[in-house]
Structure formats: structure tokens, C-alpha cells
Design an enzyme around this catalytic site. Structure first.
Site, mmCIF file in Angstrom:
data_model
loop_
_atom_site.group_PDB
_atom_site.id
_atom_site.type_symbol
_atom_site.label_atom_id
_atom_site.label_comp_id
_atom_site.label_asym_id
_atom_site.label_seq_id
_atom_site.Cartn_x
_atom_site.Cartn_y
_atom_site.Cartn_z
ATOM 1 N N GLY A 15 32.843 35.030 37.849
ATOM 2 C CA GLY A 15 32.485 33.977 38.799
ATOM 3 C C GLY A 15 31.941 34.546 40.097
ATOM 4 N NE ARG A 76 33.080 33.050 33.074
ATOM 5 C CZ ARG A 76 33.801 33.593 34.045
ATOM 6 N NH1 ARG A 76 34.236 34.831 33.925
ATOM 7 N NH2 ARG A 76 34.089 32.909 35.137
ATOM 8 C CG ASP A 107 41.625 38.988 35.864
ATOM 9 O OD1 ASP A 107 40.543 38.389 35.721
ATOM 10 O OD2 ASP A 107 42.738 38.430 35.726
ATOM 11 C CB THR A 130 37.928 36.626 42.279
ATOM 12 O OG1 THR A 130 38.551 35.385 41.950
ATOM 13 C CG2 THR A 130 39.014 37.630 42.637
ATOM 14 C CG ASP A 132 40.900 31.810 41.816
ATOM 15 O OD1 ASP A 132 40.467 30.909 42.561
ATOM 16 O OD2 ASP A 132 40.849 31.759 40.579
ATOM 17 C CG ASP A 134 43.234 35.783 40.555
ATOM 18 O OD1 ASP A 134 42.296 36.460 40.995
ATOM 19 O OD2 ASP A 134 43.136 35.064 39.541
ATOM 20 N NE ARG A 176 42.137 30.293 34.509
ATOM 21 C CZ ARG A 176 41.092 30.997 34.928
ATOM 22 N NH1 ARG A 176 40.064 30.379 35.459
ATOM 23 N NH2 ARG A 176 41.057 32.311 34.835
#
Length: 328
Positions: A15, A76, A107, A130, A132, A134, A176
């Protein structure tokens, strides 16, 4: 800085995130500073397999530090998940005399880089990009700060409507698997409740909290919900449940969605990207590989890619406590 590396490839994968262009710029210009060549790889691993590469110099990346998204595009790649696909990617790099690779992504992108390194002994360094936030091994990822500012600004606008019409708004933000965006945005925007995957609040407790808010005199409320929160199947079902059990509330739902990914990167993301790009290139020139560049306590650090992929980013427990105090 003596090194056998003469040419480095750079790609963005997964992303998109604000700050990726700033990181590309930093990698390219650091290469130029050290008198080595740089190849931009379009469309991530898929472009690598298909040979979609272009040499870049310091002027190739002018006027991109302020742009969101990624000029190298992202995609992707199912092909890269196969051994045959990775073999083609390696052949592309060898044919173009690219000695090492900088992967900007999350990741999944790092997993690809790690497998590539294991199979071919190919030098890889990751830069975490990213929204997020995360990824284990870094306090902040590229795009995270921008996403927070975008979401807070949107919620500030929604609150104007919520206050004007005495409404309860459920606002879903990205996240997410992690609640970093929701927690920080919720505190920053003054949300009455924050729902994140790491803390299962439960429906009964949510209802009790909203009832307490109403009794205390609040006529409108903002509830920030991470998309990965486990209380309901989705934010719309959650809103319906509250509406059924608290008919006095006029409830609305707003999903901020992909608007959080786009837009001009913040100064913090631009500076972080610039620092990480320099560190990534110079780490490769020092002969190190299979690491992710991170930042902790405002100092750049290196985390092995396998730890970055397998580790789990920790939610800020103190900020959860702050949010509970602020919601009174």
C-alpha cells in the site's frame, strides 16, 4: 566509504503511504552523493520480474518530496510468491548490474525481501512505509504522522456537524491489525470512546459509557473505531446495535477510508523519510544486509528483517489510560 556496491535498486511495494516519494528521493540522492548509480524499479516486485527499471539521478527526483503516493507506483505480485518469479527478478537485477536493493513498504514487502535474500544471498534493506504503524522495530513508519493529521482534521469537521445536530458519530479509521491510528487520532480529536483491536471493550461496556456520557450532559459524541476492532462485524453493525439499545441517539457512520493514505506528507514524514533513505544506502555500503531501518528515541536503528516481520508492534498503554481520563 569503500564498498563493492556500484548500483542500488529502489522500489515501493504494498500500500502507498505519504513520505514514500521523499524516501525515494533520499535513496537516489544518497547514491549520487556516494558516486554510485541508482535504478528505480516500477510497480514493486512485479515490475522487477518484468524488467520495468529506469536509471535515476539527483535531478530525476526533483520536486517530489512534497508529493503523496509513489512515483515508482506500487503493485502486489502473485508471481513473486513463486520460486520461478523470484528467479526472474534475480535475473533482472543481474542483467542490469544492480548490486543491492532498498525496499520501501510494509511487512509483506519485507517478507519478500527476506526470502529473496535467503534464496540468492542478495543484499536487501527495508524502509518501513505504511500508515498503520504496525511494524516491529520502529516507533514510527513513513506515512503514519500524515495519516494521523488527515484523520484528525476530518474528525474536527465531523464534530462540527455532530455538535450542531446532537448526533453520535461512529468514525472508522484504518488499522486492520493495529489500533495506533485510532488511539492517537481519538485522543487528538477528543473522542468520547476509542475502539481498537488490542482492547476488547465489549458492547455492554460501550453502551454503559455512552449512557454515562449522556447523563453527564454530553449531547453529541464521537466514537473512533479501528477497522480491525472486534466488537462488531463492522462499524455499521456496531452503530445499528447502539441505535437499537439507545433509541434517543441520532447516529451516523463515517468511514474515512483511503483518504488517510493520500495527500501531502507532513514535515515529520518528509524528514523521517530523508533520514531513513540515507541510512538505508549507507548501511548497504557498509556491507550490511537483511535489515530494516527504524527510528527509536529519535535515533535511527537497524532491526533484522525477520524480527521486523515476525515481531508485534506494541500499543501505547499509557495513551490508553490518558484516553480513559480524557473521556470523562
Amino acid at each position: 566509504m569503500a564498498s563493492s556496491i556500484k548500483k542500488i535498486g529502489v522500489m515501493t511495494s504494498g500500500g502507498d503511504a505519504p513520505g514514500m516519494n521523499a524516501a525515494i528521493r533520499s535513496v537516489v540522492r544518497t547514491c549520487a552523493f556516494h558516486n554510485i548509480k541508482c535504478m528505480g524499479i516500477y510497480r514493486g516486485y512485479q515490475g522487477l520480474i518484468e524488467g520495468d527499471l529506469e536509471e535515476m539521478d539527483a535531478r530525476s527526483v526533483r520536486n517530489i518530496i512534497n508529493r503523496g503516493g509513489t512515483i515508482l507506483k506500487s503493485a502486489r505480485s502473485q508471481d513473486f510468491r513463486t520460486k520461478e518469479g523470484r528467479k526472474k527478478a534475480h535475473e533482472t537485477l543481474v542483467a542490469n548490474e544492480v548490486d543491492a536493493l532498498v525496499v520501501i513498504g510494509g511487512d509483506g514487502s519485507f517478507t519478500g525481501g527476506m526470502v529473496f535474500n535467503e534464496e540468492f544471498g542478495y543484499p536487501v534493506i527495508g524502509i518501513p512505509g505504511t500508515i498503520d504503524n504496525d511494524i516491529f522495530g520502529t516507533k514510527s513508519t513513513l506515512g503514519y504522522d500524515t495519516a494521523l493529521n488527515t484523520a484528525v482534521e476530518a474528525i474536527d469537521r465531523i464534530r462540527d456537524t455532530a455538535s450542531s445536530h446532537d448526533r453520535l458519530f461512529f468514525i472508522e479509521v484504518m488499522g486492520r491489525d493495529a489500533g495506533h491510528i485510532a488511539l492517537n487520532v481519538g485522543v487528538g480529536a477528543g473522542a468520547e470512546e476509542i475502539l481498537i483491536p488490542e482492547e476488547d471493550m465489549g458492547l455492554d461496556r460501550l453502551l454503559e459509557s455512552l449512557k454515562t456520557s449522556r447523563v453527564s450532559g454530553k449531547t453529541s459524541s464521537i466514537v473512533v473505531v479501528a477497522e480491525g476492532d472486534k466488537i462488531g462485524k463492522n462499524v455499521f453493525q456496531l452503530a445499528e446495535y447502539v441505535e437499537e439499545n439507545m433509541p434517543g441517539y441520532d447516529i451516523r457512520v463515517s468511514v474515512l477510508g483511503h483518504m488517510q493514505r493520500g495527500g501531502t506528507p507532513s514535515c515529520a514524514d518528509r524528514v523521517l523519510a530523508s533520514r531513513m533513505g540515507v541510512k538505508a544506502v549507507e548501511t548497504l555500503l557498509e556491507g550490511k544486509s537483511n535489515f530494516m531501518v527504524g527510528i527509536n528515541n529519535d535515533e535511527l536503528s537497524l532491526t533484522p528483517l525477520d524480527r521486523a516481520v515476525k515481531g508485534k508492534s506494541e500499543i501505547d498503554k499509557e495513551l490508553i489510560r490518558v484516553s480513559e481520563i480524557m473521556s470523562i
